[in-house]
Scaffold this motif. Structure first.
Motif, PDB file in Angstrom:
ATOM      1  N   PHE A  73      41.298  38.233  41.578  1.00 53.08           N
ATOM      2  CA  PHE A  73      41.672  37.978  40.188  1.00 53.08           C
ATOM      3  C   PHE A  73      40.573  37.281  39.407  1.00 53.08           C
ATOM      4  O   PHE A  73      40.555  37.334  38.180  1.00 53.08           O
ATOM      5  CB  PHE A  73      42.946  37.117  40.165  1.00 53.08           C
ATOM      6  N   ARG A  74      39.641  36.637  40.107  1.00 58.71           N
ATOM      7  CA  ARG A  74      38.708  35.707  39.469  1.00 58.71           C
ATOM      8  C   ARG A  74      37.999  36.301  38.264  1.00 58.71           C
ATOM      9  O   ARG A  74      37.768  35.623  37.270  1.00 58.71           O
ATOM     10  CB  ARG A  74      37.686  35.211  40.507  1.00 58.71           C
ATOM     11  N   LYS A  75      37.617  37.566  38.332  1.00 54.59           N
ATOM     12  CA  LYS A  75      36.893  38.188  37.218  1.00 54.59           C
ATOM     13  C   LYS A  75      37.815  38.734  36.136  1.00 54.59           C
ATOM     14  O   LYS A  75      37.362  39.040  35.024  1.00 54.59           O
ATOM     15  CB  LYS A  75      36.013  39.326  37.735  1.00 54.59           C
ATOM     16  N   SER A  76      39.095  38.838  36.449  1.00 50.26           N
ATOM     17  CA  SER A  76      40.016  39.517  35.530  1.00 50.26           C
ATOM     18  C   SER A  76      40.104  38.862  34.156  1.00 50.26           C
ATOM     19  O   SER A  76      40.074  39.567  33.136  1.00 50.26           O
ATOM     20  CB  SER A  76      41.407  39.614  36.167  1.00 50.26           C
ATOM     21  N   PRO A  77      40.230  37.531  34.053  1.00 47.24           N
ATOM     22  CA  PRO A  77      40.296  36.939  32.713  1.00 47.24           C
ATOM     23  C   PRO A  77      39.080  37.265  31.857  1.00 47.24           C
ATOM     24  O   PRO A  77      39.202  37.489  30.645  1.00 47.24           O
ATOM     25  CB  PRO A  77      40.403  35.433  32.995  1.00 47.24           C
ATOM     26  N   PHE A  87      51.941  38.089  36.117  1.00 45.27           N
ATOM     27  CA  PHE A  87      52.266  37.213  34.998  1.00 45.27           C
ATOM     28  C   PHE A  87      51.013  36.910  34.181  1.00 45.27           C
ATOM     29  O   PHE A  87      51.045  36.866  32.953  1.00 45.27           O
ATOM     30  CB  PHE A  87      52.902  35.923  35.522  1.00 45.27           C
ATOM     31  N   ALA A  88      49.898  36.715  34.864  1.00 50.48           N
ATOM     32  CA  ALA A  88      48.646  36.420  34.160  1.00 50.48           C
ATOM     33  C   ALA A  88      48.227  37.603  33.284  1.00 50.48           C
ATOM     34  O   ALA A  88      47.790  37.409  32.143  1.00 50.48           O
ATOM     35  CB  ALA A  88      47.546  36.089  35.157  1.00 50.48           C
ATOM     36  N   TYR A  89      48.370  38.808  33.794  1.00 56.96           N
ATOM     37  CA  TYR A  89      48.014  39.980  32.993  1.00 56.96           C
ATOM     38  C   TYR A  89      48.944  40.107  31.780  1.00 56.96           C
ATOM     39  O   TYR A  89      48.507  40.459  30.678  1.00 56.96           O
ATOM     40  CB  TYR A  89      48.075  41.252  33.837  1.00 56.96           C
ATOM     41  N   TRP A  90      50.214  39.848  31.991  1.00 49.13           N
ATOM     42  CA  TRP A  90      51.156  39.907  30.873  1.00 49.13           C
ATOM     43  C   TRP A  90      50.773  38.893  29.802  1.00 49.13           C
ATOM     44  O   TRP A  90      50.752  39.221  28.607  1.00 49.13           O
ATOM     45  CB  TRP A  90      52.581  39.636  31.368  1.00 49.13           C
ATOM     46  N   ALA A 117      39.176  39.375  28.467  1.00 50.24           N
ATOM     47  CA  ALA A 117      38.574  38.771  27.273  1.00 50.24           C
ATOM     48  C   ALA A 117      37.476  39.661  26.707  1.00 50.24           C
ATOM     49  O   ALA A 117      37.352  39.831  25.486  1.00 50.24           O
ATOM     50  CB  ALA A 117      38.024  37.383  27.599  1.00 50.24           C
ATOM     51  N   GLY A 118      36.667  40.252  27.586  1.00 49.72           N
ATOM     52  CA  GLY A 118      35.617  41.153  27.131  1.00 49.72           C
ATOM     53  C   GLY A 118      36.170  42.382  26.441  1.00 49.72           C
ATOM     54  O   GLY A 118      35.620  42.850  25.429  1.00 49.72           O
ATOM     55  N   ALA A 119      37.266  42.902  26.968  1.00 46.20           N
ATOM     56  CA  ALA A 119      37.893  44.068  26.341  1.00 46.20           C
ATOM     57  C   ALA A 119      38.413  43.719  24.954  1.00 46.20           C
ATOM     58  O   ALA A 119      38.225  44.486  23.987  1.00 46.20           O
ATOM     59  CB  ALA A 119      39.032  44.574  27.223  1.00 46.20           C
ATOM     60  N   PHE A 120      39.046  42.561  24.834  1.00 40.36           N
ATOM     61  CA  PHE A 120      39.551  42.159  23.522  1.00 40.36           C
ATOM     62  C   PHE A 120      38.409  41.834  22.558  1.00 40.36           C
ATOM     63  O   PHE A 120      38.513  42.103  21.364  1.00 40.36           O
ATOM     64  CB  PHE A 120      40.506  40.974  23.646  1.00 40.36           C
ATOM     65  N   SER A 173      39.521  32.601  24.017  1.00 40.56           N
ATOM     66  CA  SER A 173      40.761  31.835  24.164  1.00 40.56           C
ATOM     67  C   SER A 173      41.735  32.474  25.138  1.00 40.56           C
ATOM     68  O   SER A 173      42.686  31.828  25.598  1.00 40.56           O
ATOM     69  CB  SER A 173      41.428  31.647  22.798  1.00 40.56           C
ATOM     70  N   VAL A 174      41.525  33.751  25.476  1.00 43.29           N
ATOM     71  CA  VAL A 174      42.382  34.422  26.460  1.00 43.29           C
ATOM     72  C   VAL A 174      42.191  33.816  27.853  1.00 43.29           C
ATOM     73  O   VAL A 174      43.147  33.717  28.644  1.00 43.29           O
ATOM     74  CB  VAL A 174      42.058  35.933  26.490  1.00 43.29           C
ATOM     75  N   ILE A 175      40.979  33.375  28.158  1.00 43.52           N
ATOM     76  CA  ILE A 175      40.620  33.003  29.529  1.00 43.52           C
ATOM     77  C   ILE A 175      41.409  31.807  30.053  1.00 43.52           C
ATOM     78  O   ILE A 175      42.001  31.890  31.149  1.00 43.52           O
ATOM     79  CB  ILE A 175      39.099  32.768  29.624  1.00 43.52           C
ATOM     80  N   PRO A 176      41.468  30.673  29.347  1.00 45.36           N
ATOM     81  CA  PRO A 176      42.239  29.539  29.898  1.00 45.36           C
ATOM     82  C   PRO A 176      43.711  29.877  30.114  1.00 45.36           C
ATOM     83  O   PRO A 176      44.306  29.444  31.115  1.00 45.36           O
ATOM     84  CB  PRO A 176      42.066  28.449  28.831  1.00 45.36           C
ATOM     85  N   LEU A 177      44.306  30.626  29.201  1.00 50.59           N
ATOM     86  CA  LEU A 177      45.720  30.975  29.343  1.00 50.59           C
ATOM     87  C   LEU A 177      45.955  31.863  30.553  1.00 50.59           C
ATOM     88  O   LEU A 177      46.921  31.671  31.310  1.00 50.59           O
ATOM     89  CB  LEU A 177      46.210  31.674  28.074  1.00 50.59           C
ATOM     90  N   MET A 178      45.076  32.830  30.780  1.00 46.81           N
ATOM     91  CA  MET A 178      45.235  33.715  31.937  1.00 46.81           C
ATOM     92  C   MET A 178      45.054  32.958  33.247  1.00 46.81           C
ATOM     93  O   MET A 178      45.799  33.178  34.218  1.00 46.81           O
ATOM     94  CB  MET A 178      44.262  34.883  31.851  1.00 46.81           C
ATOM     95  N   LYS A 179      44.066  32.084  33.307  1.00 45.47           N
ATOM     96  CA  LYS A 179      43.836  31.321  34.543  1.00 45.47           C
ATOM     97  C   LYS A 179      45.038  30.448  34.869  1.00 45.47           C
ATOM     98  O   LYS A 179      45.473  30.365  36.027  1.00 45.47           O
ATOM     99  CB  LYS A 179      42.582  30.468  34.392  1.00 45.47           C
ATOM    100  N   TRP A 180      45.571  29.784  33.871  1.00 43.85           N
ATOM    101  CA  TRP A 180      46.732  28.927  34.105  1.00 43.85           C
ATOM    102  C   TRP A 180      47.942  29.769  34.524  1.00 43.85           C
ATOM    103  O   TRP A 180      48.663  29.416  35.463  1.00 43.85           O
ATOM    104  CB  TRP A 180      47.030  28.125  32.840  1.00 43.85           C
ATOM    105  N   ALA A 181      48.156  30.894  33.834  1.00 41.69           N
ATOM    106  CA  ALA A 181      49.288  31.755  34.173  1.00 41.69           C
ATOM    107  C   ALA A 181      49.177  32.270  35.601  1.00 41.69           C
ATOM    108  O   ALA A 181      50.183  32.368  36.326  1.00 41.69           O
ATOM    109  CB  ALA A 181      49.357  32.926  33.186  1.00 41.69           C
ATOM    110  N   HIS A 182      47.961  32.586  36.045  1.00 43.49           N
ATOM    111  CA  HIS A 182      47.772  33.051  37.419  1.00 43.49           C
ATOM    112  C   HIS A 182      48.123  31.961  38.420  1.00 43.49           C
ATOM    113  O   HIS A 182      48.774  32.210  39.444  1.00 43.49           O
ATOM    114  CB  HIS A 182      46.333  33.509  37.623  1.00 43.49           C
TER     115      HIS A 182
END
Length: 487
Positions: free
Chosen positions: A35-39, A147-150, A43-46, A131-140
């Motif tokens: 998962f580490r690279k996913s956030p 849940f993190a992807y959602w 974020a890059g896609a957005f 700003s997507v990154i901190p939220l995804m990491k915490w959700a994971h």
């Protein structure tokens, strides 16, 4: 098993299936590694989506002098080691008398290297995407990859952020990642980081000091009382100082420009309070803020941090502040989604109820995708250059670099990085230029300048514009040049 990305909740869920704690830990570590690279990828896609949306709108002359032009002039001034002047607001108009946003000076080096309005759009897209990154990491850490992807996709595609990205550039783009970092740290009870990340918000916009105060109050309630109260006092004092001292000092008329008009004496306090909850569009806005989270945000006290922003918006006499248009809800999106993640992290929702909530949030995000600006990227017209835009570009090219120009709103945004530009329709809050500009250009298809008296005069078949002659007119766009004594 000291991986910081591995939560106790994750271990408990995985060991309950019958495996050993050691095996569950190894499995969780593998999952965390994948998962580490996913956030960063999300974020890059957005970032790509955001930049394409704003850049294509600018290329199609849909951006405006109010506000991309103004902010380009501000950052350009900073890049020249000057106070943040904006000729679109008025001659020698120091914009620290309009809104308090000195943090924009941080964009000056990028603008100096790439002097273009597109530079601001790139910076805005990067700030919001980050700003997507901190939220995804915490959700994971709280509930795993799904849940993190959602959270990442729902937040990144949320209508509040889309509205910000589609409406030019605004200083609140800097607030979005600061809020994400601060609130994720607060949800994890990393109080020092939460408070420190909140402090720069007072340099983004004058009302955000009250949001800092709310974050401090939350920290005092749930964590370190003294530090939280100190930050709360600092935020409230910063807003007071900015609104009562700094902004009036720099404002040409010597007062804060956005105080509401005095309330008639016959309007009682009860009626004034009731007006904050009416008309119903205000309730629709609240619904739209929490709906993308599947209403999970309502079950966390973090959502209360949105109250200062909602309070000033709903007590404002300006109807534009009440609804879902423009950029005003962007700072509420990280608050809502941080509250949603906190709801799950604190166990306020069971696993059985989490899935329906996520489905509701996904449906809301899917529906708003087609009613808010992100869907423009799938429309053919977004990628087609119209004949009108080509004509506008041709006429704009006739204006030399360094000239002084009065332009209609949408054409002004195309000129600010190479000319001194004022607003030809002279918005009520603007001041006319001290010297007549060398060029005038007006587009009669620009619907952002209603009831423009100067434009109506220029549209006439035989225009009579004292001191100017018609240099060219094509497809409703009129270009005038100033008549000099020499000819």
């Amino acid at each position: 098993m000291n991986n910081p990305n591995l939560s106790v909740d994750t271990l408990q869920r995985r060991t309950s299936t019958g495996g050993t704690e050691e095996a569950a830990g190894i499995s969780a570590e593998v999952s965390a590694g994948k998962f580490r690279k996913s956030p960063y990828l999300i974020a890059g896609a957005f970032f790509t989506v955001y930049l394409l949306l704003s850049a294509r709108r600018h290329a199609a002359n849909l951006s405006t002098g109010y506000d991309l032009g103004i902010f380009t002039q501000i950052v350009k001034s900073y890049s020249e080691f000057s106070a943040p002047y904006s000729p679109l607001k008025g001659p020698d108009y120091n914009t620290l008398g309009d809104h308090f946003h000195p943090i924009l000076a941080l964009l000056a080096p990028a603008y100096r290297a790439f002097p273009s309005s597109y530079t601001l759009l790139v910076c805005q897209a990067a700030l919001v995407a980050f700003s997507v990154i901190p939220l995804m990491k915490w959700a994971h850490d709280v509930r795993g990859r799904k849940f993190a992807y959602w959270v990442g996709v729902s937040y990144g595609a949320s209508w509040g952020l889309a509205k910000l990205l589609s409406f030019d550039f605004h200083e609140v783009a800097v607030a979005v990642p600061l809020l994400s970092l601060s609130l994720c740290a607060a949800g994890r009870q990393r109080w020092r980081a939460a408070l420190l990340w909140s402090l720069p918000l007072v340099l983004v916009k004058e009302d955000l000091g009250l949001t800092v105060a709310a974050i401090g109050a939350y920290a005092a309630w749930k964590g370190p009382r003294v530090a939280g109260l100190a930050v709360a006092a600092f935020g409230a004092a910063a807003t007071a100082l900015e609104m009562l001292v700094i902004l009036p000092y720099f404002n040409p008329v010597g007062k804060f420009a956005y105080w509401p008009a005095p309330t008639p004496e016959e309007t009682g306090l009860l009626m004034q309070a009731a007006e904050a909850f009416w008309p119903p569009v205000k309730w629709l806005t609240v619904l739209m803020i929490v709906a993308p989270t599947g209403f999970l945000a309502l079950r966390s006290p973090i959502v209360l941090i949105a109250l200062p922003t909602l309070a000033w918006r709903f007590t404002s006499p300006n109807p534009f502040h009440w609804g879902t248009d423009f950029h005003y809800s962007a700072v509420l999106m990280p608050i809502a989604f941080a509250a949603a993640v906190h709801t799950v992290a604190s166990g306020r929702v069971t696993a059985r109820r989490l899935v329906p909530a996520c489905v509701v949030g996904a449906v809301v995000t899917g529906v708003t995708f087609f009613t808010h600006p992100l869907h423009e990227l799938v429309l053919p017209r977004t990628w087609a250059e119209s004949a009108h835009v080509r004509t506008a570009d041709e006429l704009l090219a006739k204006i030399p670099d360094g000239a002084t120009v009065a332009a209609s709103n949408q054409l002004a945004a195309q000129l600010v990085d190479r000319a001194t530009v004022s607003e030809i329709c002279l918005f009520p809050r603007s001041f006319p230029p001290s010297e007549p500009p060398q060029w005038l250009i007006y587009d009669d298809k620009d619907m952002t300048d209603p009831d423009c008296a100067a434009g109506q005069a220029m549209e006439a078949a035989t225009p009579d514009v004292p001191g100017y002659r018609l240099a060219d007119r094509q497809d409703g766009i009129s270009l005038f040049t100033r008549v000099t004594d020499e000819g």
